[in-house]
Design a protein around this motif. Sequence first.
Motif, PDB file in Angstrom:
ATOM      1  N   ALA A   4       0.821  -1.216   0.000  1.00 23.98           N
ATOM      2  CA  ALA A   4       0.000   0.000   0.000  1.00 23.98           C
ATOM      3  C   ALA A   4       0.860   1.272   0.000  1.00 23.98           C
ATOM      4  CB  ALA A   4      -0.905  -0.011   1.220  1.00 23.98           C
ATOM      5  N   TRP A   5       2.113   1.107   0.285  1.00 21.03           N
ATOM      6  CA  TRP A   5       3.036   2.249   0.358  1.00 21.03           C
ATOM      7  C   TRP A   5       3.815   2.372  -0.944  1.00 21.03           C
ATOM      8  CZ3 TRP A   5       8.239   2.559  -0.389  1.00 21.03           C
ATOM      9  CH2 TRP A   5       8.873   3.741   0.004  1.00 21.03           C
ATOM     10  N   PRO A   6       4.028   3.574  -1.488  1.00 17.58           N
ATOM     11  CA  PRO A   6       3.544   4.863  -0.991  1.00 17.58           C
ATOM     12  C   PRO A   6       2.247   5.265  -1.683  1.00 17.58           C
ATOM     13  CG  PRO A   6       5.217   5.214  -2.663  1.00 17.58           C
ATOM     14  CD  PRO A   6       5.046   3.725  -2.554  1.00 17.58           C
ATOM     15  N   SER A   7       1.395   5.921  -0.929  1.00 24.65           N
ATOM     16  CA  SER A   7       0.117   6.371  -1.493  1.00 24.65           C
ATOM     17  C   SER A   7       0.054   7.900  -1.550  1.00 24.65           C
ATOM     18  CB  SER A   7      -1.041   5.833  -0.650  1.00 24.65           C
ATOM     19  OG  SER A   7      -0.913   6.276   0.692  1.00 24.65           O
ATOM     20  N   PRO A  63       7.270   7.170  11.725  1.00 24.62           N
ATOM     21  CA  PRO A  63       8.027   6.145  10.984  1.00 24.62           C
ATOM     22  C   PRO A  63       7.175   5.371   9.975  1.00 24.62           C
ATOM     23  CG  PRO A  63       7.490   5.322  13.161  1.00 24.62           C
ATOM     24  CD  PRO A  63       6.942   6.716  13.093  1.00 24.62           C
ATOM     25  N   ASP A  64       6.703   6.097   8.967  1.00 25.67           N
ATOM     26  CA  ASP A  64       5.778   5.477   8.011  1.00 25.67           C
ATOM     27  C   ASP A  64       6.319   5.449   6.581  1.00 25.67           C
ATOM     28  OD1 ASP A  64       5.693   8.169   7.486  1.00 25.67           O
ATOM     29  OD2 ASP A  64       3.565   8.438   7.965  1.00 25.67           O
ATOM     30  N   GLY A  65       7.605   5.809   6.410  1.00 22.87           N
ATOM     31  CA  GLY A  65       8.198   5.777   5.078  1.00 22.87           C
ATOM     32  C   GLY A  65       7.992   7.030   4.261  1.00 22.87           C
ATOM     33  N   TYR A  66       7.353   8.056   4.860  1.00 25.88           N
ATOM     34  CA  TYR A  66       7.076   9.285   4.114  1.00 25.88           C
ATOM     35  C   TYR A  66       8.039  10.433   4.460  1.00 25.88           C
ATOM     36  CZ  TYR A  66       2.909   6.970   2.426  1.00 25.88           C
ATOM     37  OH  TYR A  66       2.053   6.079   1.809  1.00 25.88           O
ATOM     38  N   THR A  67       8.910  10.219   5.431  1.00 24.24           N
ATOM     39  CA  THR A  67       9.912  11.231   5.776  1.00 24.24           C
ATOM     40  C   THR A  67      11.274  10.552   5.846  1.00 24.24           C
ATOM     41  OG1 THR A  67       8.260  12.403   7.107  1.00 24.24           O
ATOM     42  CG2 THR A  67      10.559  13.066   7.389  1.00 24.24           C
ATOM     43  N   LEU A  68      12.179  10.954   4.951  1.00 24.62           N
ATOM     44  CA  LEU A  68      13.512  10.359   4.869  1.00 24.62           C
ATOM     45  C   LEU A  68      14.573  11.440   5.029  1.00 24.62           C
ATOM     46  CD1 LEU A  68      12.897   8.161   1.681  1.00 24.62           C
ATOM     47  CD2 LEU A  68      12.571   7.470   4.077  1.00 24.62           C
ATOM     48  N   LEU A  69      15.776  11.018   5.355  1.00 20.33           N
ATOM     49  CA  LEU A  69      16.902  11.946   5.525  1.00 20.33           C
ATOM     50  C   LEU A  69      18.021  11.626   4.543  1.00 20.33           C
ATOM     51  CD1 LEU A  69      18.460  14.132   7.329  1.00 20.33           C
ATOM     52  CD2 LEU A  69      19.376  12.146   8.573  1.00 20.33           C
ATOM     53  N   GLY A 231      24.144   9.311   2.446  1.00 19.89           N
ATOM     54  CA  GLY A 231      23.244   8.166   2.348  1.00 19.89           C
ATOM     55  C   GLY A 231      21.851   8.482   2.842  1.00 19.89           C
ATOM     56  N   VAL A 232      20.920   7.597   2.545  1.00 14.85           N
ATOM     57  CA  VAL A 232      19.519   7.806   2.905  1.00 14.85           C
ATOM     58  C   VAL A 232      19.169   7.005   4.153  1.00 14.85           C
ATOM     59  CG1 VAL A 232      17.127   7.671   2.091  1.00 14.85           C
ATOM     60  CG2 VAL A 232      18.965   8.170   0.467  1.00 14.85           C
ATOM     61  N   LEU A 233      18.450   7.659   5.073  1.00 20.42           N
ATOM     62  CA  LEU A 233      17.999   7.011   6.315  1.00 20.42           C
ATOM     63  C   LEU A 233      16.539   7.346   6.557  1.00 20.42           C
ATOM     64  CD1 LEU A 233      21.034   8.578   7.009  1.00 20.42           C
ATOM     65  CD2 LEU A 233      20.914   6.838   8.788  1.00 20.42           C
ATOM     66  N   ALA A 234      15.898   6.534   7.421  1.00 19.18           N
ATOM     67  CA  ALA A 234      14.499   6.739   7.790  1.00 19.18           C
ATOM     68  C   ALA A 234      14.402   6.726   9.314  1.00 19.18           C
ATOM     69  CB  ALA A 234      13.635   5.617   7.202  1.00 19.18           C
ATOM     70  N   PRO A 235      13.285   7.169   9.891  1.00 16.19           N
ATOM     71  CA  PRO A 235      13.112   7.025  11.344  1.00 16.19           C
ATOM     72  C   PRO A 235      13.265   5.555  11.747  1.00 16.19           C
ATOM     73  CG  PRO A 235      11.436   8.479  10.438  1.00 16.19           C
ATOM     74  CD  PRO A 235      12.158   7.884   9.266  1.00 16.19           C
ATOM     75  N   ALA A 236      13.820   5.312  12.923  1.00 18.48           N
ATOM     76  CA  ALA A 236      14.207   3.956  13.340  1.00 18.48           C
ATOM     77  C   ALA A 236      13.095   2.911  13.277  1.00 18.48           C
ATOM     78  CB  ALA A 236      14.794   4.012  14.746  1.00 18.48           C
ATOM     79  N   ALA A 237      11.870   3.281  13.623  1.00 16.00           N
ATOM     80  CA  ALA A 237      10.782   2.294  13.695  1.00 16.00           C
ATOM     81  C   ALA A 237      10.056   2.089  12.361  1.00 16.00           C
ATOM     82  CB  ALA A 237       9.776   2.710  14.770  1.00 16.00           C
ATOM     83  N   THR A 238      10.611   2.606  11.261  1.00 17.48           N
ATOM     84  CA  THR A 238      10.008   2.407   9.938  1.00 17.48           C
ATOM     85  C   THR A 238       9.912   0.902   9.642  1.00 17.48           C
ATOM     86  OG1 THR A 238      10.938   4.493   9.166  1.00 17.48           O
ATOM     87  CG2 THR A 238      10.238   2.946   7.472  1.00 17.48           C
ATOM     88  N   PRO A 239       8.773   0.416   9.180  1.00 19.08           N
ATOM     89  CA  PRO A 239       8.630  -1.027   8.916  1.00 19.08           C
ATOM     90  C   PRO A 239       9.739  -1.576   8.017  1.00 19.08           C
ATOM     91  CG  PRO A 239       6.508   0.057   8.745  1.00 19.08           C
ATOM     92  CD  PRO A 239       7.520   1.148   8.932  1.00 19.08           C
ATOM     93  N   ARG A 240      10.175  -2.766   8.367  1.00 20.88           N
ATOM     94  CA  ARG A 240      11.309  -3.385   7.681  1.00 20.88           C
ATOM     95  C   ARG A 240      11.054  -3.555   6.181  1.00 20.88           C
ATOM     96  NH1 ARG A 240      16.695  -3.759   8.188  1.00 20.88           N
ATOM     97  NH2 ARG A 240      17.341  -5.145   6.530  1.00 20.88           N
ATOM     98  N   ASP A 241       9.811  -3.875   5.808  1.00 18.75           N
ATOM     99  CA  ASP A 241       9.544  -4.104   4.387  1.00 18.75           C
ATOM    100  C   ASP A 241       9.636  -2.799   3.579  1.00 18.75           C
ATOM    101  OD1 ASP A 241       7.256  -3.155   5.576  1.00 18.75           O
ATOM    102  OD2 ASP A 241       5.869  -4.526   4.567  1.00 18.75           O
ATOM    103  N   ILE A 242       9.328  -1.666   4.221  1.00 20.91           N
ATOM    104  CA  ILE A 242       9.466  -0.376   3.535  1.00 20.91           C
ATOM    105  C   ILE A 242      10.946  -0.022   3.379  1.00 20.91           C
ATOM    106  CG2 ILE A 242       9.084   2.123   3.755  1.00 20.91           C
ATOM    107  CD1 ILE A 242       6.322   1.520   4.873  1.00 20.91           C
ATOM    108  N   LEU A 246      12.781   0.479  -0.202  1.00 20.03           N
ATOM    109  CA  LEU A 246      13.558   1.693  -0.498  1.00 20.03           C
ATOM    110  C   LEU A 246      14.992   1.336  -0.879  1.00 20.03           C
ATOM    111  CD1 LEU A 246      12.250   4.120   2.263  1.00 20.03           C
ATOM    112  CD2 LEU A 246      12.274   4.611  -0.183  1.00 20.03           C
ATOM    113  N   ASN A 247      15.571   0.394  -0.157  1.00 22.62           N
ATOM    114  CA  ASN A 247      16.938  -0.023  -0.469  1.00 22.62           C
ATOM    115  C   ASN A 247      17.015  -0.584  -1.891  1.00 22.62           C
ATOM    116  OD1 ASN A 247      18.877  -2.671  -0.513  1.00 22.62           O
ATOM    117  ND2 ASN A 247      19.847  -0.971   0.559  1.00 22.62           N
TER     118      ASN A 247
END
Length: 301
Positions: A4-7, A63-69, A231-242, A246-247
Amino acid sequence: MAQAWPSRPISLVVPFPAGGTTDVLARAVGQELSKSLGQPVIVESRPGAGATLGADYVAKAKPDGYTLLMGAVHHTIATSVYKKLAYDFQKDLAPITTVALVPNVLVVNPNVPAKHVKELLALAKADPGKLTYGSNGNGTGQHLIGAQFEGMGGVQLLHVPYKGSGPLTTDLLGGQISMSFDTITPVLPQIKAGKLRALAVTTATRSKALPDVPTLDESGLKGFNLGTWFGVLAPAATPRDIVSRLNTEIVKIINSPEFKKKMDDIGAEPIGNTPEQMAKQIKDDTERFAKLVKDAKVSIE
């Protein structure tokens, strides 16, 4: 969840102002990622405090995959430099992949009468504290490279922190500061145009973008080897499948001939590794820089 991600649009946070290497890489990745994910990837600038404000913002984001660093080596240095950080770079952010390594380069304004590193060191020794160098902020890679240069060269320079490469390069071109140890990307056009003079690159090997420019190691500062990775990072609790999705998508972009050509043009070396490899890189660099920071006596309250 990844099905369902990303919507909706994704925000890729750059912790520096527009115009620097972090911004250039974020836009290069974001443009292609928008195509592969089918949603806009918006590059959002959140500069300040040596790139730590942007990192803190993403660390605390949902941590939903919509904010990355778009993170960088600066964040592993800041861990030791800043006594009070509101986040833990290793615990609060999930690595996705290292995008590229960009060598740093010692450049001087043409008004500085030094054609080689030895001549620059002689000038600095003759008048301690007169020569100035700019960085992207306190505790960034450029700051630490400058401090390491001072220590290994036995000289005293005046450090002038900026918010990013854009304003730093403007002042360097205008002669307000003597030199910088910035990444190759923002200064390459000025080097090629003869507006800035490159004396040495800071990595162990020469840069393909500046093959005639020696390394600091070759210039007499034996063992000098510091570059800047992004490099690209996400909030720590972002679901593993997301994180995994992304990787996969970003590494595919990094390995494409078009992206590699873009990296060649800006003096960057594409990487594209696993989250685990990036996590090890962050851990190793955090430990390595803790020692360098201590030796250079760099500290910010």
